[in-house]
Design a protein around this motif. Structure first.
Motif, PDB file in Angstrom:
ATOM      1  N   ALA A 159       0.838  -1.204   0.000  1.00  0.00           N
ATOM      2  CA  ALA A 159       0.000   0.000   0.000  1.00  0.00           C
ATOM      3  C   ALA A 159       0.874   1.255   0.000  1.00  0.00           C
ATOM      4  CB  ALA A 159      -0.924   0.002   1.203  1.00  0.00           C
ATOM      5  N   ASP A 160       0.438   2.242  -0.786  1.00  0.00           N
ATOM      6  CA  ASP A 160       1.220   3.470  -0.927  1.00  0.00           C
ATOM      7  C   ASP A 160       0.279   4.632  -1.224  1.00  0.00           C
ATOM      8  OD1 ASP A 160       2.998   5.496  -1.479  1.00  0.00           O
ATOM      9  OD2 ASP A 160       3.699   4.637  -3.373  1.00  0.00           O
ATOM     10  N   THR A 161       0.222   5.583  -0.310  1.00  0.00           N
ATOM     11  CA  THR A 161      -0.654   6.749  -0.509  1.00  0.00           C
ATOM     12  C   THR A 161       0.170   8.016  -0.769  1.00  0.00           C
ATOM     13  OG1 THR A 161      -0.759   7.122   1.881  1.00  0.00           O
ATOM     14  CG2 THR A 161      -2.530   5.809   0.899  1.00  0.00           C
ATOM     15  N   ALA A 195      -7.237   0.902  -6.081  1.00  0.00           N
ATOM     16  CA  ALA A 195      -7.519   1.213  -7.487  1.00  0.00           C
ATOM     17  C   ALA A 195      -6.321   1.863  -8.158  1.00  0.00           C
ATOM     18  CB  ALA A 195      -8.736   2.122  -7.584  1.00  0.00           C
ATOM     19  N   LEU A 196      -5.744   2.882  -7.511  1.00  0.00           N
ATOM     20  CA  LEU A 196      -4.618   3.595  -8.107  1.00  0.00           C
ATOM     21  C   LEU A 196      -3.385   2.687  -8.213  1.00  0.00           C
ATOM     22  CD1 LEU A 196      -4.999   7.074  -6.365  1.00  0.00           C
ATOM     23  CD2 LEU A 196      -5.463   6.529  -8.757  1.00  0.00           C
ATOM     24  N   ALA A 218      -2.736  -6.727 -10.422  1.00  0.00           N
ATOM     25  CA  ALA A 218      -3.563  -5.567 -10.757  1.00  0.00           C
ATOM     26  C   ALA A 218      -5.034  -5.956 -10.839  1.00  0.00           C
ATOM     27  CB  ALA A 218      -3.102  -4.962 -12.078  1.00  0.00           C
ATOM     28  N   ALA A 219      -5.307  -7.122 -11.434  1.00  0.00           N
ATOM     29  CA  ALA A 219      -6.688  -7.585 -11.552  1.00  0.00           C
ATOM     30  C   ALA A 219      -7.307  -7.822 -10.176  1.00  0.00           C
ATOM     31  CB  ALA A 219      -6.735  -8.859 -12.390  1.00  0.00           C
ATOM     32  N   GLU A 220      -6.536  -8.399  -9.274  1.00  0.00           N
ATOM     33  CA  GLU A 220      -7.041  -8.652  -7.917  1.00  0.00           C
ATOM     34  C   GLU A 220      -7.295  -7.349  -7.162  1.00  0.00           C
ATOM     35  OE1 GLU A 220      -4.025 -11.132  -6.282  1.00  0.00           O
ATOM     36  OE2 GLU A 220      -4.571 -12.896  -7.489  1.00  0.00           O
ATOM     37  N   LEU A 221      -6.394  -6.396  -7.332  1.00  0.00           N
ATOM     38  CA  LEU A 221      -6.577  -5.087  -6.685  1.00  0.00           C
ATOM     39  C   LEU A 221      -7.802  -4.364  -7.240  1.00  0.00           C
ATOM     40  CD1 LEU A 221      -2.869  -3.846  -6.534  1.00  0.00           C
ATOM     41  CD2 LEU A 221      -4.330  -4.390  -4.569  1.00  0.00           C
ATOM     42  N   ALA A 224     -10.909  -5.847  -5.731  1.00  0.00           N
ATOM     43  CA  ALA A 224     -11.099  -5.342  -4.369  1.00  0.00           C
ATOM     44  C   ALA A 224     -11.578  -3.890  -4.386  1.00  0.00           C
ATOM     45  CB  ALA A 224      -9.792  -5.459  -3.588  1.00  0.00           C
ATOM     46  N   ALA A 225     -11.051  -3.099  -5.317  1.00  0.00           N
ATOM     47  CA  ALA A 225     -11.431  -1.689  -5.399  1.00  0.00           C
ATOM     48  C   ALA A 225     -12.895  -1.518  -5.803  1.00  0.00           C
ATOM     49  CB  ALA A 225     -10.526  -0.960  -6.392  1.00  0.00           C
ATOM     50  N   VAL A 226     -13.336  -2.307  -6.781  1.00  0.00           N
ATOM     51  CA  VAL A 226     -14.736  -2.214  -7.215  1.00  0.00           C
ATOM     52  C   VAL A 226     -15.670  -2.587  -6.074  1.00  0.00           C
ATOM     53  CG1 VAL A 226     -16.476  -3.225  -8.746  1.00  0.00           C
ATOM     54  CG2 VAL A 226     -14.239  -2.575  -9.660  1.00  0.00           C
ATOM     55  N   ALA A 227     -15.312  -3.643  -5.334  1.00  0.00           N
ATOM     56  CA  ALA A 227     -16.127  -4.047  -4.186  1.00  0.00           C
ATOM     57  C   ALA A 227     -16.138  -2.942  -3.130  1.00  0.00           C
ATOM     58  CB  ALA A 227     -15.595  -5.347  -3.595  1.00  0.00           C
ATOM     59  N   GLY A 228     -14.976  -2.322  -2.916  1.00  0.00           N
ATOM     60  CA  GLY A 228     -14.893  -1.243  -1.934  1.00  0.00           C
ATOM     61  C   GLY A 228     -15.711  -0.029  -2.330  1.00  0.00           C
TER      62      GLY A 228
END
Length: 303
Positions: A159-161, A195-196, A218-221, A224-228
């Motif tokens: 994770a990186d913000t 997502a990013l 990337a597909a797994e992330l 997870a992003a769409v669900a989030g």
């Protein structure tokens, strides 16, 4: 003039003055529609009237705040919808590349780069002069995904913000006595970070040979992003419903309170007109009787 006659005339004058006062009050009531021009004229209810009037003003102010928040919440929901569209299209591109091999992997980087910029622009949405995904740092864009600020990722990632320059303050507002609603969303939310990061991975992944490991992550992330985002939309919808209920509550209270104040302060205009006519006739009759008693003109008598 006999003493008894003088006493009668003084009594008649007092009655005339009383009727004149009542007539003036009735005239004012018929004209204004109010029992009195100030609360002092309805002193027995003045505290209740003042209290209800103040509470009506407060309810109106709360309703205005809630309506303003509704507008912001609607923008959140709209941008979240657009985000889902971006991620869904990117998921389809990556899935096609992974399932059919090298010939369909070319162009993924370009698509991901465009999607990354679009997604960032959605997180930089400005509304009412405020960047709504920035926490309380609303005066500048909170997200930057250029190569310097947000460099290329390699799988496996963490994770990186670093793309985010806002803060973690969640926008909130008091919408009723004892009721505060949190409605803000910040761009460093785990869902947006997923997502990013996914889009960054896909944008910089090797295509010759195809970096299937990076694209798979990337597909797994993205999944997870769409669900989030779907969960965020549910939260936004709940907030919208809550705001609607609060506005309805304030509106119902205002109508009830205003009706009560009206009952306490407003006159029945039909009844007021009848009273006005009755008092006018009483006054005319009093003038006539007084004139007959003194055998003087009304003007001479009242001077």
């Amino acid at each position: 003039m006999r003493v008894s006659t003088a006493a009668m005339q003084e009594n008649m004058l007092a009655q005339i003055r009383s009727v004149q006062t009542q007539l003036a009050d009735a005239t004012e009531q018929s004209s204004s529609g109010k029992i009195a021009s100030s609360n002092s004229g309805v002193s027995e209810n003045s505290y209740l009237i003042a209290t209800l009037s103040a509470e009506v003003s407060q309810a109106a102010a709360y309703s205005e705040i809630a309506e303003e928040i509704q507008g912001r919440v609607e923008v959140y929901y709209s941008t979240l919808n657009d985000m889902v569209d971006v991620l869904t299209d990117m998921t389809a591109d990556i899935s096609a590349g992974l399932s059919t091999g090298t010939e369909n992997s070319y162009g993924i980087a370009e698509s991901a780069t465009a999607a990354l910029e679009t997604f960032a622009s959605l997180l930089n949405t400005e509304y009412e002069g405020r960047y709504i995904y920035a926490g309380s740092v609303t005066e500048k864009e909170p997200v930057a995904v250029d190569a310097v600020t947000y460099p290329a990722k390699t799988s496996p990632t963490v994770a990186d913000t670093s793309y985010y320059s806002g803060n973690s303050d969640i926008a909130s507002a008091k919408v009723a006595d004892g009721t505060k609603i949190e409605y803000g969303i910040t761009a460093d939310n785990e869902t947006f970070e997923n997502a990013l990061r996914a889009l960054n991975l896909a944008a910089y992944a090797n295509t010759d040979p195809v970096d299937e490991v990076a694209l798979q992550e990337a597909a797994e992330l993205l999944e997870a992003a769409v669900a989030g985002i779907s969960e965020l939309q549910n939260q936004v919808s709940y907030t919208q419903d809550k705001l609607e209920n609060i506005i309805d509550m304030h509106t119902d209270f205002q109508l009830t309170a205003e009706s009560t104040v009206s009952t306490l302060t407003d006159v029945d205009l039909a009844e007021a007109v009848v009273t006005l006519e009755t008092l006018s006739m009483q006054l005319e009759a009093s003038y006539s009787v007084t004139a007959q008693m003194s055998d003087l003109s009304l003007f001479d008598y009242l001077r």
